[in-house]
Design an enzyme around this catalytic site. Structure first.
Site, PDB file in Angstrom:
ATOM      1  N   HIS A 182      -8.958   1.438  16.756  1.00 11.43           N
ATOM      2  CA  HIS A 182      -7.120   1.157  16.708  1.00 11.43           C
ATOM      3  C   HIS A 182      -6.918   1.140  18.093  1.00 11.43           C
ATOM      4  O   HIS A 182      -8.253   1.034  18.981  1.00 11.43           O
ATOM      5  CB  HIS A 182      -6.183   2.101  16.322  1.00 11.43           C
ATOM      6  CG  HIS A 182      -6.080   3.028  17.655  1.00 11.43           C
ATOM      7  ND1 HIS A 182      -6.093   3.437  18.515  1.00 11.43           N
ATOM      8  CD2 HIS A 182      -6.671   5.084  17.050  1.00 11.43           C
ATOM      9  CE1 HIS A 182      -6.228   4.490  19.134  1.00 11.43           C
ATOM     10  NE2 HIS A 182      -6.918   5.286  18.341  1.00 11.43           N
ATOM     11  N   ASP A 307     -15.648  21.187   7.944  1.00 10.90           N
ATOM     12  CA  ASP A 307     -16.534  21.799   9.059  1.00 10.90           C
ATOM     13  C   ASP A 307     -15.907  23.663  10.211  1.00 10.90           C
ATOM     14  O   ASP A 307     -14.683  22.893  10.908  1.00 10.90           O
ATOM     15  CB  ASP A 307     -17.166  21.065   9.922  1.00 10.90           C
ATOM     16  CG  ASP A 307     -18.442  21.714  10.532  1.00 10.90           C
ATOM     17  OD1 ASP A 307     -18.658  22.521  10.897  1.00 10.90           O
ATOM     18  OD2 ASP A 307     -19.623  21.345  10.151  1.00 10.90           O
ATOM     19  N   SER A 322     -10.581   9.661  18.077  1.00 10.36           N
ATOM     20  CA  SER A 322     -10.794   8.205  17.982  1.00 10.36           C
ATOM     21  C   SER A 322     -11.602   7.897  17.635  1.00 10.36           C
ATOM     22  O   SER A 322     -12.280   7.134  19.099  1.00 10.36           O
ATOM     23  CB  SER A 322      -9.377   7.878  18.164  1.00 10.36           C
ATOM     24  OG  SER A 322      -8.537   8.038  17.867  1.00 10.36           O
TER      25      SER A 322
END
Length: 363
Positions: A182, A307, A322
């Site tokens: 992003h 996980d 991110s």
């Protein structure tokens, strides 16, 4: 955040970083930066993104510094002068989110350049050129002589940002790297920061604030400021892109193909992430949804962390992750981009295909 008359140097070789973007899994801390590097002269030659490409998935935390193209107005303020209280910036029509590019015929890209021009004009009438919502606008203003003898407009402006994020991939054939998945938005205006130049640096994650419902977690880390690993030349809604000059962070593993949208399936997958020191580890996730093309802007996928180790350490997806690569069936599917604030075990992802299309479109 500083007004046009205030400056403070960026000091220290290592800086503690904190993400400030609520919904994005990585944000940029606002810090004054040092000298700005020259912008990249040319983009690497790249082929179409409509086919699979061989890339090295990264998952490594890196420091990111960005210098703006023009100065971004992030707020307006009142000034005290001998004539009383006033705000020349507000009076002439400037708004939060405007990007000032010129004062009279002088191009301005830094807070220092704005300050110097205002002092030279000594309150004379000036023309201000700016960009507002991709349109050029022009204003006429006069800086006010403040009680301390300096001339000011009454605008808080920003010219640089720095923070920590995750590198998604490196393409050996071109030197291209992609990160974040992003864009880097200004924390005050939520606008995409206009990029003149930037760089990535070596970073290390020092600790994790664990995420919880309604309270996104975040990675904390430090990065070294004395050596650039690569040049940053694009800040887009689909990620940041640049050319990697120092490949010391690139693992020696063989590059893998990127997945096309048609090859991405609901089901088991993995992400690569760096949540401690400089170690990159693989964690299990599940792709729970693949959105139709064009239906969610750059949010192409929804993933769920399964996980146990990652859930124990971070609570799921936290700010700073991110850009973490998503792998499935031996291919790079894309990158983690956003966390769901009310459920940190889930978040959105962007396809590698989408990121590459954004990078190729900048040629």
């Amino acid at each position: 955040m500083r007004d046009e008359e205030q400056g403070r140097p960026w000091t220290g070789a290592l800086l503690l970083l904190r993400s400030l973007v609520l919904l994005a899994a990585a944000g940029m801390v606002l810090l004054g930066l040092g000298s700005r590097p020259a912008a990249a002269e040319a983009l690497p030659a790249m082929a179409s993104a409509q086919t699979s490409h061989m890339v090295v998935p990264m998952g490594r935390a890196v420091g990111i510094k960005l210098f703006s193209d023009g100065v971004l107005v992030v707020g307006l303020s009142d000034l005290s002068s001998q004539e009383g209280t006033c705000s020349p910036a507000r009076a002439c029509g400037l708004r939060q989110g405007d990007i000032i590019t010129h004062i009279n015929d002088t191009q301005v890209d830094t807070i220092e350049e704005v300050r110097e021009v205002l002092q030279e004009l000594e309150g004379d009438q000036m023309s201000i050129r700016a960009i507002r919502e991709d349109q050029q606008v022009q204003f006429t203003a006069q800086a006010t002589a403040c009680t301390d003898g300096t001339y000011r407009l009454g605008a808080w402006i920003r010219d640089s940002m720095a923070g920590i994020g995750t590198m998604t991939f490196y393409e050996p054939s071109t030197g291209l790297f992609g990160a974040l998945g992003h864009g880097i938005n200004d924390v005050d205006t939520a606008l995409l920061m206009p990029l003149e130049s930037g760089a990535i640096l070596s970073a290390s994650v020092s600790d994790v604030k664990k995420g919880a419902s309604g309270d996104p977690g975040e990675l904390h880390g430090t990065f070294q400021t004395n050596h650039d690993l690569g040049d940053l030349w694009a800040n887009t809604p689909s990620g940041i892109f640049g050319t990697l000059n120092d490949t010391s962070l690139v693992p020696s593993d063989t590059a893998i193909p990127t997945a096309l949208r048609s090859q991405v399936k609901v089901g088991a997958a993995a992400i690569l992430s760096n949540i401690a020191g400089d170690e990159v580890k693989s964690y299990d996730v599940e792709i729970v949804r693949v959105f139709p093309a064009g239906s969610h802007d750059t949010r192409d996928l929804m993933v769920k962390v399964t996980d146990p180790e990652l859930l124990e350490a971070t609570g799921g997806i936290v700010q700073g992750m991110s850009g973490s690569p998503i792998l499935q069936n031996g291919r790079l599917v894309g990158a983690v981009t956003h966390v769901l604030v009310n459920d940190p075990t889930q978040g959105y992802g962007i396809l590698a295909e989408t990121m590459l299309e954004a990078a190729r479109g900048l040629e």
